[in-house]
Scaffold this motif. Structure first.
Motif, PDB file in Angstrom:
ATOM      1  N   ALA A   1       0.835  -1.207   0.000  1.00 34.62           N
ATOM      2  CA  ALA A   1       0.000   0.000   0.000  1.00 34.62           C
ATOM      3  C   ALA A   1       0.866   1.251   0.000  1.00 34.62           C
ATOM      4  CB  ALA A   1      -0.923  -0.011   1.214  1.00 34.62           C
ATOM      5  N   LYS A   2       1.946   1.238   0.767  1.00 35.19           N
ATOM      6  CA  LYS A   2       2.873   2.371   0.783  1.00 35.19           C
ATOM      7  C   LYS A   2       3.455   2.626  -0.609  1.00 35.19           C
ATOM      8  CE  LYS A   2       4.637   2.039   5.552  1.00 35.19           C
ATOM      9  NZ  LYS A   2       5.858   1.804   6.353  1.00 35.19           N
ATOM     10  N   ASN A   3       3.621   1.558  -1.370  1.00 35.85           N
ATOM     11  CA  ASN A   3       4.218   1.660  -2.691  1.00 35.85           C
ATOM     12  C   ASN A   3       3.194   1.927  -3.795  1.00 35.85           C
ATOM     13  OD1 ASN A   3       6.877   1.241  -1.771  1.00 35.85           O
ATOM     14  ND2 ASN A   3       6.568  -0.987  -1.759  1.00 35.85           N
ATOM     15  N   GLY A   4       1.948   2.232  -3.385  1.00 37.06           N
ATOM     16  CA  GLY A   4       0.954   2.644  -4.361  1.00 37.06           C
ATOM     17  C   GLY A   4       0.049   1.549  -4.886  1.00 37.06           C
ATOM     18  N   ASP A   5       0.089   0.366  -4.278  1.00 34.63           N
ATOM     19  CA  ASP A   5      -0.780  -0.724  -4.706  1.00 34.63           C
ATOM     20  C   ASP A   5      -2.193  -0.466  -4.191  1.00 34.63           C
ATOM     21  OD1 ASP A   5      -2.256  -3.198  -4.766  1.00 34.63           O
ATOM     22  OD2 ASP A   5      -0.366  -4.270  -5.035  1.00 34.63           O
ATOM     23  N   ARG A   6      -3.115  -0.162  -5.089  1.00 36.28           N
ATOM     24  CA  ARG A   6      -4.472   0.212  -4.692  1.00 36.28           C
ATOM     25  C   ARG A   6      -5.212  -0.937  -4.015  1.00 36.28           C
ATOM     26  NH1 ARG A   6      -8.993   3.720  -7.890  1.00 36.28           N
ATOM     27  NH2 ARG A   6     -10.817   2.975  -6.755  1.00 36.28           N
ATOM     28  N   ALA A   7      -5.064  -2.144  -4.540  1.00 33.62           N
ATOM     29  CA  ALA A   7      -5.744  -3.302  -3.947  1.00 33.62           C
ATOM     30  C   ALA A   7      -5.256  -3.543  -2.521  1.00 33.62           C
ATOM     31  CB  ALA A   7      -5.519  -4.546  -4.803  1.00 33.62           C
ATOM     32  N   ALA A   8      -3.945  -3.366  -2.301  1.00 33.36           N
ATOM     33  CA  ALA A   8      -3.393  -3.534  -0.955  1.00 33.36           C
ATOM     34  C   ALA A   8      -3.928  -2.458  -0.022  1.00 33.36           C
ATOM     35  CB  ALA A   8      -1.865  -3.484  -1.004  1.00 33.36           C
TER      36      ALA A   8
ATOM     37  N   VAL B   1      -4.528   6.404   5.901  1.00 32.54           N
ATOM     38  CA  VAL B   1      -3.917   6.075   4.610  1.00 32.54           C
ATOM     39  C   VAL B   1      -2.953   7.167   4.148  1.00 32.54           C
ATOM     40  CG1 VAL B   1      -5.824   4.577   3.914  1.00 32.54           C
ATOM     41  CG2 VAL B   1      -5.881   6.982   3.282  1.00 32.54           C
ATOM     42  N   THR B   2      -3.232   8.415   4.470  1.00 34.65           N
ATOM     43  CA  THR B   2      -2.321   9.482   4.041  1.00 34.65           C
ATOM     44  C   THR B   2      -1.053   9.518   4.895  1.00 34.65           C
ATOM     45  OG1 THR B   2      -3.555  11.091   5.396  1.00 34.65           O
ATOM     46  CG2 THR B   2      -4.126  10.942   3.070  1.00 34.65           C
ATOM     47  N   LYS B   3      -1.121   8.955   6.099  1.00 35.56           N
ATOM     48  CA  LYS B   3       0.058   8.906   6.966  1.00 35.56           C
ATOM     49  C   LYS B   3       0.686   7.518   7.013  1.00 35.56           C
ATOM     50  CE  LYS B   3      -1.028  12.734  10.098  1.00 35.56           C
ATOM     51  NZ  LYS B   3      -1.187  13.149  11.517  1.00 35.56           N
ATOM     52  N   LEU B   4       0.211   6.625   6.167  1.00 30.77           N
ATOM     53  CA  LEU B   4       0.689   5.247   6.215  1.00 30.77           C
ATOM     54  C   LEU B   4       2.196   5.161   6.024  1.00 30.77           C
ATOM     55  CD1 LEU B   4      -0.472   2.399   6.560  1.00 30.77           C
ATOM     56  CD2 LEU B   4      -0.669   2.263   4.065  1.00 30.77           C
TER      57      LEU B   4
END
Length: 278
Positions: free
Chosen positions: A12-19, A57-60
């Motif tokens: 998710a940190k790397n931009g994976d939307r599904a994650a 999510v914005t601070k993940l």
């Protein structure tokens, strides 16, 4: 934290939307449950849940794994619930004295039992039990919810609140004493001779629109009935009855799946800054 969750967070940190969607779904019910117990109003709780999850999510990228992910999420949630201007402005500022007077107004002397009232009695029981906590200020309310309702270990609860364990225990003890004293004195589920009971209070609650047969917010078919909870409470020591009542709640799961919605927001498709929303 499981290896699967670690992988999902990193993806998710790397931009994976599904994650990202999966991470949100993993925590949204916990966040919503906390918001409901703190705010009571379902609309306010859902709005707060979304605001909190947006912050998550914005601070993940700042999550470093030094604490459990759940603890970190709860810390973000508590910070919002204690400090957001929107939450402070909407807090009703109830007191136990005002709440007591409201409960005692319009009680009927001899309530007529009806099999059709089971869900209404459950709705009243749950809404009253939850609303009682609004008589605590926010700091003591969150200590009580974390410690006695959600049953967090005191060390973890103190970590979530960023206070010492001794300070947390002091807040919890003060809040618990007030809630137990009020429940023991005024709730018919906890005390035989209490002035207020759900059957005696129900007609006034219906007339005031606080309980609506067509719009049940908390009561659910298949959950313990008013009589079930009454019997359970009466079967334990008096000192434990308040805990039985505060914990005898439906699951309070998040009514919306916010994963996809928040993935859209953080990808800029529907973005609105936190400062604009609060």
């Amino acid at each position: 934290m499981s290896d699967y969750l670690k992988t999902q967070i990193e993806d998710a940190k790397n931009g994976d939307r599904a994650a990202l969607e999966a991470v949100v779904r993993d925590v949204q019910d916990n966040v919503h449950r906390l918001a409901m117990r703190m705010l009571v109003n379902p609309d306010d709780a859902l709005e707060a849940t979304q605001e909190i999850l947006i912050t998550v999510v914005t601070k993940l990228s700042t999550f470093e794994g030094k604490s459990a992910f759940k603890t970190w999420v709860y810390r973000v949630a508590v910070n919002y619930l204690l400090n957001a201007k929107k939450v402070r402005d909407r807090d009703p500022g109830l007191s136990f004295e005002v709440f007591r007077e409201d409960l005692h107004a319009g009680l009927v002397t001899d309530p007529a039992p009806s099999g059709e009232e089971d869900l209404l009695l459950s709705e009243l029981r749950i809404s009253c039990t939850m609303a009682m906590l609004l008589c605590l200020d926010l700091k003591h309310r969150v200590a009580y919810v974390l410690g006695d309702v959600l049953e967090f270990d005191h060390t973890e609860a103190a970590d979530i609140l960023s206070i010492s364990k001794a300070n947390f225990r002091q807040r919890l003890s003060r809040a618990r004493n007030e809630v137990v004293a009020f429940t023991s004195a005024h709730c018919g589920l906890a005390t035989n001779n209490a002035k207020c009971s759900c059957p005696r209070r129900l007609p006034a609650a219906v007339n005031l629109g606080r309980v609506q047969k067509e719009r049940l917010v908390y009561a659910q078919i298949g959950e313990p009935t008013y009589e079930d909870v009454l019997n359970q409470a009466r079967s334990v020591e008096k000192s434990l009855r308040t805990l039985i009542l505060q914990r005898s709640m439906p699951a309070l799961t998040c009514p919306n799946d916010l994963g996809a919605r928040l993935a859209e927001i953080v990808n800029g498709e529907s973005w609105q800054s936190s400062s604009d929303r609060t």
